[in-house]
Design a protein around this motif. Structure first.
Motif, short mmCIF file in Angstrom:
data_model
loop_
_atom_site.label_atom_id
_atom_site.label_comp_id
_atom_site.label_asym_id
_atom_site.label_seq_id
_atom_site.Cartn_x
_atom_site.Cartn_y
_atom_site.Cartn_z
N SER A 192 0.81 -1.22 0.00
CA SER A 192 0.00 0.00 0.00
C SER A 192 0.84 1.26 0.00
O SER A 192 0.49 2.25 -0.65
CB SER A 192 -0.94 -0.01 1.22
OG SER A 192 -1.81 -1.12 1.18
N PHE A 193 1.96 1.27 0.72
CA PHE A 193 2.80 2.47 0.79
C PHE A 193 3.39 2.81 -0.58
O PHE A 193 3.52 3.98 -0.94
CB PHE A 193 3.90 2.28 1.83
CG PHE A 193 3.38 2.10 3.23
CD1 PHE A 193 2.88 3.18 3.93
CD2 PHE A 193 3.38 0.86 3.84
CE1 PHE A 193 2.40 3.04 5.22
CE2 PHE A 193 2.90 0.70 5.12
CZ PHE A 193 2.41 1.79 5.82
N LEU A 194 3.75 1.77 -1.33
CA LEU A 194 4.26 2.01 -2.67
C LEU A 194 3.18 2.60 -3.57
O LEU A 194 3.44 3.50 -4.39
CB LEU A 194 4.80 0.70 -3.26
CG LEU A 194 5.35 0.77 -4.68
CD1 LEU A 194 6.54 1.71 -4.75
CD2 LEU A 194 5.74 -0.61 -5.16
N TYR A 195 1.96 2.13 -3.42
CA TYR A 195 0.87 2.67 -4.22
C TYR A 195 0.53 4.10 -3.82
O TYR A 195 0.10 4.90 -4.68
CB TYR A 195 -0.37 1.78 -4.07
CG TYR A 195 -0.20 0.39 -4.66
CD1 TYR A 195 0.70 0.17 -5.71
CD2 TYR A 195 -0.91 -0.70 -4.18
CE1 TYR A 195 0.88 -1.09 -6.26
CE2 TYR A 195 -0.75 -1.97 -4.73
CZ TYR A 195 0.15 -2.15 -5.76
OH TYR A 195 0.32 -3.39 -6.30
N LEU A 196 0.72 4.45 -2.56
CA LEU A 196 0.50 5.84 -2.15
C LEU A 196 1.49 6.78 -2.83
O LEU A 196 1.13 7.89 -3.26
CB LEU A 196 0.61 5.96 -0.63
CG LEU A 196 -0.52 5.31 0.18
CD1 LEU A 196 -0.23 5.43 1.67
CD2 LEU A 196 -1.86 5.92 -0.16
#
Length: 389
Positions: A156-160
């Motif tokens: 999720s952090f990469l997608y943010l």
């Protein structure tokens, strides 16, 4: 940001080249003020000025400082895709995606004139989202967690970060990012056998000899420890201090006795010093191991294995029995226990200055447990010459 696989650029030379080239070129165009030459605009750059080189330069370097930071972080995270593809296939993938994305962006500019879409900012937006499509399809979710009732996972952090790049310049960055997702889907579906394209063998040999040595990265060193390092216990620290104090006391005592008997026999004194120091070291080692064993047993709530089946946990009554047995003030109810001759011989060697009766009483009070007997003897002062006389 979640990191999958090994940290660093080990087995990821193409990712290393993309990251450092973006940083370097962004600094160069900022210093030389070349940012107006990077973006792609259909009119007048292509139709009037025929600056076709903008089709390729617009996909090489970011012109926005925020996109440089977040975009290179996303590219760095894509090293897991390169390690699964292999550097040769990943380099071919990058070249194919840049070519296909360039054609799609020109088509988007042509169709977007009536909608007010007139230019595409400089930066590998399409390439990043083509990589993200492969990342989404290839890399599984490792773990999930919730924050304020919202479920997230390790990706999720990469997608943010990717969302920030997606909306950084509104429609002008959204269009190339969507083109990149479409390019990634086309590559994944292998339309036109684009997945099978590779650089010619001679070109690969040349890159291995002249480019890869400068981009190769050695693996990070690993520790040789196969088990986790245990934290020192309080009892172990106490035992170490007790051992050093006992050694200092014994050295002073041995030094005093050697001063009194130095005129009689020097060789015998040196031998006794060595023997006494070795006995002291052995005794303190046994005491330290005993204290550490008791501390470990108390913290883990696991019963310790004792030398004798009568070995129970120390309580107030047992401590009082030890004191009464050593001072001779009261007989012990356990006086019927016969001391082990083997333990008695070991304690006699370890404590040669103590009388045999004291050692016997300590062994009986300890219920034939040699570790506890050593603890008792360590806290029992040795009789002086005046007492012996």
């Amino acid at each position: 940001m979640s990191v999958v696989g090994l940290a660093g650029f080990y087995n990821a030379p193409v990712t290393k080249l993309l990251v450092f080239s973006n940083w370097f070129l962004s600094v160069v165009i900022s210093i030389l003020q070349w940012k107006p030459l990077i973006h792609l605009q259909l009119s007048p750059h292509i139709t009037l000025h025929h600056q076709f080189w903008r089709i390729f330069t617009s996909q090489l370097v970011f012109t926005s400082t925020g996109d440089v930071f977040f975009g290179t972080m996303v590219i760095y995270a894509m090293r897991i895709v390169e390690r699964q593809f292999g550097s040769a296939k990943y380099a071919a993938f990058v070249v194919v995606m840049l070519g296909v994305a360039a054609l799609m962006e020109i088509g988007a500019l042509v169709m977007g004139l009536k909608l007010g879409f007139r230019y595409i900012p400089g930066g590998p937006y399409a390439l990043i989202f083509a990589m993200l499509y492969q990342y989404e399809r290839m890399v599984p979710v490792v773990y999930r967690f919730r924050i304020f009732g919202i479920e997230f996972n390790n990706k999720s952090f990469l997608y943010l970060l990717s969302i920030h790049v997606f909306f950084s310049d509104g429609m002008h960055t959204m269009v190339p990012c969507l083109c990149g997702l479409l390019c990634g889907a086309l590559y994944r579906s292998d339309i036109g056998n684009i997945k099978r394209w590779r650089f010619p063998p001679r070109c690969l040999v040349w890159m291995r000899h002249y480019i890869k040595p400068y981009l190769a990265t050695s693996p990070s060193p690993r520790t040789n420890n196969t088990v986790p390092v245990e934290r020192p216990l309080a009892a172990a620290t106490f035992s170490a201090n007790a051992r050093s104090s006992f050694d200092n006391w014994l050295r002073r005592r041995v030094g005093t006795s050697t001063t009194d008997t130095a005129s009689t026999n020097t060789m015998d004194t040196n031998d006794s010093i060595d023997e006494t120091m070795s006995v002291a070291s052995t005794a303190s080692s046994v005491a330290a191991s005993s204290l550490a064993t008791r501390a470990t047993a108390s913290t883990s709530n696991v019963p310790r294995e004792n030398d004798d089946e009568n070995d129970d946990r120390l309580d107030t009554t047992t401590v009082r029995q030890y004191l009464d047995a050593l001072t001779g003030r009261a007989p012990l109810s356990t006086q019927e226990i016969t001391p082990s001759s083997q333990h008695l011989a070991v304690l006699t060697v370890m404590f040669p200055d103590h009388p045999r009766d004291t050692i016997t009483n300590a062994l009986v009070a300890a219920h034939n447990n040699i570790n506890r007997a050593v603890e008792i003897m360590l806290h029992t002062p040795a009789p002086t010459n005046d007492n012996l006389s």
